[in-house]
Scaffold this motif. Structure first.
Motif, PDB file in Angstrom:
ATOM      1  N   VAL A 212       5.223   4.226   1.586  1.00 53.58           N
ATOM      2  CA  VAL A 212       4.951   2.930   0.979  1.00 53.58           C
ATOM      3  C   VAL A 212       5.138   1.883   2.077  1.00 53.58           C
ATOM      4  CG1 VAL A 212       5.708   1.237  -0.737  1.00 53.58           C
ATOM      5  CG2 VAL A 212       5.709   3.674  -1.305  1.00 53.58           C
ATOM      6  N   VAL A 213       4.175   0.976   2.195  1.00 56.76           N
ATOM      7  CA  VAL A 213       4.254  -0.110   3.164  1.00 56.76           C
ATOM      8  C   VAL A 213       4.265  -1.420   2.388  1.00 56.76           C
ATOM      9  CG1 VAL A 213       3.094  -1.282   5.081  1.00 56.76           C
ATOM     10  CG2 VAL A 213       3.065   1.212   4.946  1.00 56.76           C
TER      11      VAL A 213
ATOM     12  N   GLN B  14       0.824  -1.195   0.000  1.00 60.37           N
ATOM     13  CA  GLN B  14       0.000   0.000   0.000  1.00 60.37           C
ATOM     14  C   GLN B  14       0.864   1.254   0.000  1.00 60.37           C
ATOM     15  OE1 GLN B  14      -1.993   0.302   4.026  1.00 60.37           O
ATOM     16  NE2 GLN B  14      -1.250  -1.794   4.091  1.00 60.37           N
ATOM     17  N   ALA B  15       0.268   2.347  -0.405  1.00 56.38           N
ATOM     18  CA  ALA B  15       0.941   3.640  -0.439  1.00 56.38           C
ATOM     19  C   ALA B  15      -0.072   4.708  -0.063  1.00 56.38           C
ATOM     20  CB  ALA B  15       1.497   3.908  -1.839  1.00 56.38           C
ATOM     21  N   TYR B  16       0.413   5.762   0.573  1.00 54.25           N
ATOM     22  CA  TYR B  16      -0.490   6.819   1.010  1.00 54.25           C
ATOM     23  C   TYR B  16       0.288   8.077   1.362  1.00 54.25           C
ATOM     24  CZ  TYR B  16       0.986   4.574   5.357  1.00 54.25           C
ATOM     25  OH  TYR B  16       1.733   3.991   6.347  1.00 54.25           O
ATOM     26  N   PHE B  17      -0.440   9.182   1.378  1.00 55.25           N
ATOM     27  CA  PHE B  17       0.102  10.434   1.879  1.00 55.25           C
ATOM     28  C   PHE B  17      -0.155  10.474   3.377  1.00 55.25           C
ATOM     29  CE2 PHE B  17      -0.406  11.666  -2.570  1.00 55.25           C
ATOM     30  CZ  PHE B  17       0.785  12.337  -2.800  1.00 55.25           C
ATOM     31  N   SER B  18       0.811  11.000   4.110  1.00 50.35           N
ATOM     32  CA  SER B  18       0.678  11.113   5.555  1.00 50.35           C
ATOM     33  C   SER B  18       1.435  12.358   5.994  1.00 50.35           C
ATOM     34  CB  SER B  18       1.230   9.856   6.227  1.00 50.35           C
ATOM     35  OG  SER B  18       0.937   9.878   7.614  1.00 50.35           O
ATOM     36  N   TYR B  19       1.695  12.439   7.276  1.00 53.80           N
ATOM     37  CA  TYR B  19       2.409  13.591   7.827  1.00 53.80           C
ATOM     38  C   TYR B  19       3.560  13.098   8.688  1.00 53.80           C
ATOM     39  CZ  TYR B  19      -1.665  15.957   6.108  1.00 53.80           C
ATOM     40  OH  TYR B  19      -2.642  16.422   5.275  1.00 53.80           O
ATOM     41  N   GLY B  20       4.719  13.723   8.527  1.00 51.12           N
ATOM     42  CA  GLY B  20       5.898  13.370   9.298  1.00 51.12           C
ATOM     43  C   GLY B  20       5.838  13.947  10.696  1.00 51.12           C
TER      44      GLY B  20
ATOM     45  N   GLU C 238       7.189   0.817   7.351  1.00 52.10           N
ATOM     46  CA  GLU C 238       6.805   1.929   6.490  1.00 52.10           C
ATOM     47  C   GLU C 238       8.052   2.631   5.958  1.00 52.10           C
ATOM     48  OE1 GLU C 238       3.499   5.138   7.265  1.00 52.10           O
ATOM     49  OE2 GLU C 238       5.329   5.698   8.343  1.00 52.10           O
ATOM     50  N   GLN C 239       8.017   2.974   4.678  1.00 47.28           N
ATOM     51  CA  GLN C 239       9.130   3.679   4.041  1.00 47.28           C
ATOM     52  C   GLN C 239       8.629   5.016   3.519  1.00 47.28           C
ATOM     53  OE1 GLN C 239      11.296   1.187   1.221  1.00 47.28           O
ATOM     54  NE2 GLN C 239      10.406  -0.625   2.191  1.00 47.28           N
ATOM     55  N   VAL C 240       9.257   6.085   3.982  1.00 52.33           N
ATOM     56  CA  VAL C 240       8.940   7.422   3.468  1.00 52.33           C
ATOM     57  C   VAL C 240       9.782   7.613   2.219  1.00 52.33           C
ATOM     58  CG1 VAL C 240       9.011   9.896   3.941  1.00 52.33           C
ATOM     59  CG2 VAL C 240       8.388   8.295   5.756  1.00 52.33           C
ATOM     60  N   VAL C 241       9.123   7.955   1.111  1.00 50.87           N
ATOM     61  CA  VAL C 241       9.816   8.032  -0.180  1.00 50.87           C
ATOM     62  C   VAL C 241       9.550   9.366  -0.873  1.00 50.87           C
ATOM     63  CG1 VAL C 241       9.761   5.532  -0.524  1.00 50.87           C
ATOM     64  CG2 VAL C 241       7.912   6.900  -1.405  1.00 50.87           C
TER      65      VAL C 241
END
Length: 124
Positions: free
Chosen positions: A70-71, A55-61, A88-91
């Protein structure tokens, strides 16, 4: 990274062009799922127990800035073995296609039964 409507649209077109589908449950923060995960097999979802699809999504750091994540498909983070982990990988929005070139075939090859056995009967 500032997230814009054009970023969302560009990511949406890129992912759906690869066969991903939008997760309709996430209207405020767009998310997508790779339906080829687990060879396309489906199972009844049980919160905090069922393996998760790619899965992939927009989130907040941590700093409140928008990030794209991307998970990998597999067991929930911290359960099972490292091969089946879903950290989870922030890309970056530019060039994350290479990451998907690696993760999509791995997600498709995962066997749901093997993942569940890994989680509940000990790491592989």
């Amino acid at each position: 990274m500032a997230q814009t409507a054009s970023d969302r649209q560009r990511v949406h077109e890129f992912l759906t062009g690869r066969g991903w589908r939008a997760d309709e449950r996430t209207a405020d923060d767009p998310a997508w799922e790779f339906p080829g995960s687990f060879g396309g097999a489906r199972c009844n979802a049980v919160a905090d127990a069922t393996p998760v699809p790619l899965q992939a999504y927009f989130s907040y750091g941590d700093d409140g800035a928008a990030v794209f994540c991307v998970v990998p498909a597999g067991n929930l983070h911290g359960s099972g073995c490292a091969e089946h982990d879903t950290a989870e990988q922030v890309v970056a929005l530019d060039g994350f296609g290479e990451l998907l070139d690696d993760l999509e075939p791995r997600a498709a090859a995962h066997d749901l039964r093997a993942l569940i056995e890994c989680r509940y009967f000990g790491p592989c």
